[in-house]
Write a protein that holds these residues in place. Sequence first.
Motif, PDB file in Angstrom:
ATOM      1  N   ILE A 136      -4.863  -3.106  17.478  1.00  0.00           N
ATOM      2  CA  ILE A 136      -4.167  -4.264  18.043  1.00  0.00           C
ATOM      3  C   ILE A 136      -2.692  -4.227  17.656  1.00  0.00           C
ATOM      4  CG2 ILE A 136      -4.092  -6.793  18.109  1.00  0.00           C
ATOM      5  CD1 ILE A 136      -6.664  -5.648  19.238  1.00  0.00           C
ATOM      6  N   PHE A 137      -1.830  -4.606  18.608  1.00  0.00           N
ATOM      7  CA  PHE A 137      -0.425  -4.851  18.299  1.00  0.00           C
ATOM      8  C   PHE A 137      -0.102  -6.280  18.696  1.00  0.00           C
ATOM      9  CE2 PHE A 137       3.954  -4.910  20.235  1.00  0.00           C
ATOM     10  CZ  PHE A 137       4.618  -5.101  19.028  1.00  0.00           C
ATOM     11  N   GLU A 138       0.332  -7.083  17.734  1.00  0.00           N
ATOM     12  CA  GLU A 138       0.706  -8.468  18.001  1.00  0.00           C
ATOM     13  C   GLU A 138       2.214  -8.535  18.199  1.00  0.00           C
ATOM     14  OE1 GLU A 138       0.937 -12.300  15.291  1.00  0.00           O
ATOM     15  OE2 GLU A 138      -1.156 -11.841  15.772  1.00  0.00           O
ATOM     16  N   GLN A 139       2.632  -8.667  19.454  1.00  0.00           N
ATOM     17  CA  GLN A 139       4.060  -8.748  19.756  1.00  0.00           C
ATOM     18  C   GLN A 139       4.627 -10.099  19.329  1.00  0.00           C
ATOM     19  OE1 GLN A 139       5.016  -8.310  23.913  1.00  0.00           O
ATOM     20  NE2 GLN A 139       7.136  -7.767  23.502  1.00  0.00           N
ATOM     21  N   THR A 140       3.916 -11.162  19.652  1.00  0.00           N
ATOM     22  CA  THR A 140       4.230 -12.521  19.210  1.00  0.00           C
ATOM     23  C   THR A 140       2.898 -13.195  18.900  1.00  0.00           C
ATOM     24  OG1 THR A 140       4.053 -13.567  21.396  1.00  0.00           O
ATOM     25  CG2 THR A 140       6.182 -12.549  20.820  1.00  0.00           C
ATOM     26  N   PRO A 141       2.916 -14.366  18.278  1.00  0.00           N
ATOM     27  CA  PRO A 141       1.635 -15.047  18.011  1.00  0.00           C
ATOM     28  C   PRO A 141       0.811 -15.314  19.267  1.00  0.00           C
ATOM     29  CG  PRO A 141       3.377 -16.012  16.683  1.00  0.00           C
ATOM     30  CD  PRO A 141       4.046 -15.049  17.624  1.00  0.00           C
ATOM     31  N   ASP A 142       1.471 -15.383  20.420  1.00  0.00           N
ATOM     32  CA  ASP A 142       0.766 -15.666  21.668  1.00  0.00           C
ATOM     33  C   ASP A 142       0.632 -14.445  22.571  1.00  0.00           C
ATOM     34  OD1 ASP A 142       0.554 -18.412  21.006  1.00  0.00           O
ATOM     35  OD2 ASP A 142       2.605 -18.740  21.730  1.00  0.00           O
ATOM     36  N   LYS A 143       1.114 -13.297  22.114  1.00  0.00           N
ATOM     37  CA  LYS A 143       1.113 -12.102  22.958  1.00  0.00           C
ATOM     38  C   LYS A 143       0.703 -10.894  22.138  1.00  0.00           C
ATOM     39  CE  LYS A 143       2.349  -9.396  26.491  1.00  0.00           C
ATOM     40  NZ  LYS A 143       1.698  -9.378  27.810  1.00  0.00           N
ATOM     41  N   TRP A 144      -0.475 -10.316  22.469  1.00  0.00           N
ATOM     42  CA  TRP A 144      -0.908  -9.131  21.741  1.00  0.00           C
ATOM     43  C   TRP A 144      -1.544  -8.134  22.700  1.00  0.00           C
ATOM     44  CZ3 TRP A 144      -6.265  -8.857  22.093  1.00  0.00           C
ATOM     45  CH2 TRP A 144      -6.943 -10.063  22.305  1.00  0.00           C
ATOM     46  N   PHE A 145      -1.561  -6.889  22.262  1.00  0.00           N
ATOM     47  CA  PHE A 145      -2.088  -5.781  23.051  1.00  0.00           C
ATOM     48  C   PHE A 145      -3.288  -5.171  22.332  1.00  0.00           C
ATOM     49  CE2 PHE A 145       2.318  -6.117  24.268  1.00  0.00           C
ATOM     50  CZ  PHE A 145       2.362  -5.787  25.611  1.00  0.00           C
ATOM     51  N   GLU A 159      13.973  -2.147  20.274  1.00  0.00           N
ATOM     52  CA  GLU A 159      14.699  -3.357  19.888  1.00  0.00           C
ATOM     53  C   GLU A 159      14.544  -3.690  18.412  1.00  0.00           C
ATOM     54  OE1 GLU A 159      13.510  -6.463  22.486  1.00  0.00           O
ATOM     55  OE2 GLU A 159      14.481  -5.593  24.248  1.00  0.00           O
ATOM     56  N   GLY A 160      13.975  -2.770  17.650  1.00  0.00           N
ATOM     57  CA  GLY A 160      13.873  -2.957  16.215  1.00  0.00           C
ATOM     58  C   GLY A 160      12.583  -3.585  15.742  1.00  0.00           C
ATOM     59  N   GLN A 161      11.761  -4.110  16.653  1.00  0.00           N
ATOM     60  CA  GLN A 161      10.486  -4.687  16.249  1.00  0.00           C
ATOM     61  C   GLN A 161       9.520  -3.590  15.829  1.00  0.00           C
ATOM     62  OE1 GLN A 161       8.403  -6.914  19.267  1.00  0.00           O
ATOM     63  NE2 GLN A 161       6.993  -7.842  17.812  1.00  0.00           N
ATOM     64  N   LEU A 162       8.735  -3.860  14.803  1.00  0.00           N
ATOM     65  CA  LEU A 162       7.766  -2.882  14.333  1.00  0.00           C
ATOM     66  C   LEU A 162       6.538  -2.887  15.236  1.00  0.00           C
ATOM     67  CD1 LEU A 162       7.018  -0.832  12.104  1.00  0.00           C
ATOM     68  CD2 LEU A 162       5.900  -2.724  10.887  1.00  0.00           C
ATOM     69  N   PHE A 163       6.226  -1.733  15.773  1.00  0.00           N
ATOM     70  CA  PHE A 163       5.024  -1.558  16.578  1.00  0.00           C
ATOM     71  C   PHE A 163       3.882  -1.279  15.600  1.00  0.00           C
ATOM     72  CE2 PHE A 163       2.230   1.102  19.350  1.00  0.00           C
ATOM     73  CZ  PHE A 163       2.043   0.202  20.393  1.00  0.00           C
ATOM     74  N   GLU A 164       3.372  -2.343  15.013  1.00  0.00           N
ATOM     75  CA  GLU A 164       2.383  -2.206  13.947  1.00  0.00           C
ATOM     76  C   GLU A 164       0.971  -2.327  14.522  1.00  0.00           C
ATOM     77  OE1 GLU A 164       1.329  -4.010   9.526  1.00  0.00           O
ATOM     78  OE2 GLU A 164       2.684  -5.097  10.858  1.00  0.00           O
ATOM     79  N   LEU A 165       0.207  -1.265  14.383  1.00  0.00           N
ATOM     80  CA  LEU A 165      -1.166  -1.244  14.867  1.00  0.00           C
ATOM     81  C   LEU A 165      -2.113  -1.611  13.735  1.00  0.00           C
ATOM     82  CD1 LEU A 165      -1.141   2.008  17.024  1.00  0.00           C
ATOM     83  CD2 LEU A 165      -1.113  -0.349  17.848  1.00  0.00           C
ATOM     84  N   VAL A 166      -2.980  -2.570  13.985  1.00  0.00           N
ATOM     85  CA  VAL A 166      -3.943  -3.002  12.984  1.00  0.00           C
ATOM     86  C   VAL A 166      -5.335  -2.973  13.600  1.00  0.00           C
ATOM     87  CG1 VAL A 166      -2.260  -4.450  11.803  1.00  0.00           C
ATOM     88  CG2 VAL A 166      -3.692  -5.441  13.596  1.00  0.00           C
TER      89      VAL A 166
END
Length: 257
Positions: A63-72, A42-49
């Motif tokens: 960590i991947f932060e999908q939204t401020p309230d949702k991270w993996f 969907e164009g969102q950057l899967f940015e691992l930090v």
Amino acid sequence: MRVFDLAFDYLLDTTPPGKDPDSHSRRLKADHQLLWTKELCEGQLFELVVSEDPKVRRKNYLIFEQTPDKWFTFGSDAITNSYTRWGRPKALVEAKAALSDEQKRRYFNPPYTIGSGMIWPVRTVHLPTLNTARGMRIRIADRMDLSLECIRRHYANEPGGPLADVITNYGDFFELFGTFEKFVEFFHFQDLVTPEGKIDFFLEEDEDEVFERPGVPVTKDEYIKVREASLKFIALRGNRMADWVEENHPDIKVRRQ
């Protein structure tokens, strides 16, 4: 200049020496960040930090932060296995013992190279993780071809096999990629999938008998087939990774095997 080396053995890059590269190799972690930081469907950057948050289960996880309230939170995993240290089942032990010295040198104690590297999500509320379940459940026996069949079934809404419960627990991770085809492309698993979209199993009979028997090889011939298929997969996947790095990071020198 940074180097992306397909033949580098992460077993040689642990601090302290001798530790598990998935937890202790900085170079493996950096290569995971390099390979998997890219756009999702969907164009969102899967940015691992690297997280420094003390609330994270283990400091310095990716960590991947999908939204401020949702991270993996992710951990690293070697997705192929030589079964070198497996002491059971008895048939596997006997199969390994029947190998020639040359075969033992080829198949036992392989280097841990990037073609065998993967990340899986980790949550303390959802145990076992995919990493753990793949290794502990005998009908998977740490084989990526069988694991990928479970993932394919998840996307196709088919009976999911031995990993169905774990994959369901981490369903939000698989949703990030939209479709099975996109998941396969994202993580460079194309060489485990046929043009018809089926899994190219390491053992030929698995297509008809998948999950009806243990995933572990139980004869000398089966062991050789599984190891040869694994080594071929690692090499092909590594070259796909190298192609992607060359295309998307021309500033990085790629060293192929």
